[in-house]
Design a protein around this motif. Structure first.
Motif, short mmCIF file in Angstrom:
data_model
loop_
_atom_site.label_atom_id
_atom_site.label_comp_id
_atom_site.label_asym_id
_atom_site.label_seq_id
_atom_site.Cartn_x
_atom_site.Cartn_y
_atom_site.Cartn_z
N LEU A 17 1.55 -2.36 9.55
CA LEU A 17 0.31 -2.90 10.12
C LEU A 17 0.38 -4.41 10.33
O LEU A 17 -0.11 -4.92 11.35
N ASP A 64 6.62 -14.45 -1.28
CA ASP A 64 6.08 -13.40 -2.15
C ASP A 64 4.64 -13.82 -2.48
O ASP A 64 4.44 -14.81 -3.17
N LYS A 155 -8.43 -1.83 -3.79
CA LYS A 155 -9.06 -1.84 -2.46
C LYS A 155 -10.59 -1.95 -2.57
O LYS A 155 -11.22 -2.60 -1.74
#
Ligand SMILES: NC(=O)C1=CN([C@@H]2O[C@H](COP(=O)(O)OP(=O)(O)OC[C@H]3O[C@@H](n4cnc5c(N)ncnc54)[C@H](O)[C@@H]3O)[C@@H](O)[C@H]2O)C=CC1
Ligand SMILES: CC/C=C\CC(=O)/C=C/C=C\C=C\C=C\[C@@H](O)[C@@H](O)C/C=C\CCC(=O)O
Length: 277
Positions: A17, A64, A155
């Protein structure tokens, strides 16, 4: 926000994505800082994008996102290269119920840290020009995905954090908007981890359930989600909005005005203020 001429920073940009978001931003005239921990894939993407858009439209930075120093340094290098940052997409994410602390570090802690770095550079009170932050959550940020309790927690955290900060940003007049994207399953590398022993951790007994969920919610392709991402970026206003993307529909999520709006109609008799049954 019009995309043409804007500067964007995307985490987890090298594939999946994140790559889709970068490509649609570039196609609409933005310049993009590509941040990813995967140096090899990131450099390959940079080379490919240089051929299509020219070498000055992108900057690849090995980063990172769980490293405060690397993330801060990537923001600094982006500002040195492009002079400003208008759009940040916090996209980097992993699924790993076995090493769940790593999942929390990438999916939530790093999103908070990157959001605050973006705010620091964008907000009007610091001489910034305002901007837009799009945090990538998931449909698992709106309801529990039983194969992935920690992923679900991260999430849900991204959704709650982004919505709360959007309200705070408006109240403080930072000039920065926040939005959240909640796709269902998308055909990327993360899907292949879902049936692996490492990913499943305590829940390897639930293998096969993911296939059922994919059957239930369908499988999106990256370009479909990239179009939804562009919709979020270009749509004016809608600070704090959450956009759900499924194969059938892309629609803003309507949340209850107050958490008490979701209470069932039968309060416990012991509940304070409840009338005796
Ligand atoms: N694929 C799906 O079904 C869905 C994915 N999402 C979310 O979309 C986002 C992108 O996921 P995908 O593209 O599917 O995964 P992906 O695995 O294809 O790409 C993730 C990218 O993030 C990078 N990354 C991972 N850890 C990193 C770190 N510590 N620092 C910097 N970069 C790091 C990887 O190198 C990779 O390039 C994630 O936040 C994921 O949770 C949300 C809903 C559905
Ligand atoms: C674990 C990470 C895997 C892939 C990335 C990702 O984020 C994928 C998410 C895809 C779908 C998530 C769905 C979550 C659904 C929850 O709301 C459940 O509580 C819904 C369960 C059943 C719904 C039943 C029905 O709708 O009939």
């Amino acid at each position: 926000m019009a995309v043409n001429g804007k500067i964007a920073l995307v985490t987890g940009a090298a594939q999946g994505l994140g790559r889709g978001f970068c490509e649609i931003l570039l196609k609409n005239g933005a310049k993009v800082a590509l941040l990813d921990v995967n140096k090899e894939v990131g450099n390959d993407l940079k080379a490919s994008l240089d051929k299509e858009f020219g070498p000055d439209h992108t900057l690849f930075l090995t980063c990172d996102v769980t490293s405060e120093d690397q993330l801060s340094d990537a923001y600094q290098k982006t500002l040195e290269k492009f002079g400003k940052i208008d759009i940040v997409c916090n996209n980097a994410g992993i699924a790993n119920e076995r090493d769940w602390e790593k999942a929390v570090a990438v999916n939530l802690v790093a999103v908070v840290r990157s959001t605050y770095l973006a705010l620091q550079h964008m907000k009007k009170q610091n001489g910034g020009q305002g901007g837009l932050i799009v945090n990538i959550a998931s449909m698992a940020g709106l309801g529990p995905l039983l194969t992935s309790p920690v992923y679900t927690a991260t999430k849900h955290g991204v959704v709650g954090f982004s919505r709360a900060l959007a309200e705070a940003s408006e109240a403080c007049d930072f000039g920065v908007r926040l939005k959240v994207l909640c796709p269902t399953f998308v055909r990327t590398a993360i899907i292949s981890t879902l049936s692996s022993e490492e990913y499943m951790g305590l829940f390897s007994c639930l293998h096969g359930f993911t296939e059922q969920m994919i059957g239930m919610f369908g499988m999106l392709e990256v370009p479909q989600v990239a179009e939804a991402f562009l919709q979020l970026v270009v749509e004016e206003g809608k600070n704090g909005s959450v956009l759900m993307v499924t194969p059938e529909i892309t629609s803003y999520v309507e949340f209850p005005k107050s958490p008490t709006d979701v209470l069932s109609g039968n309060p416990s008799p012991s509940a304070p203020g409840s009338s005796p049954q």
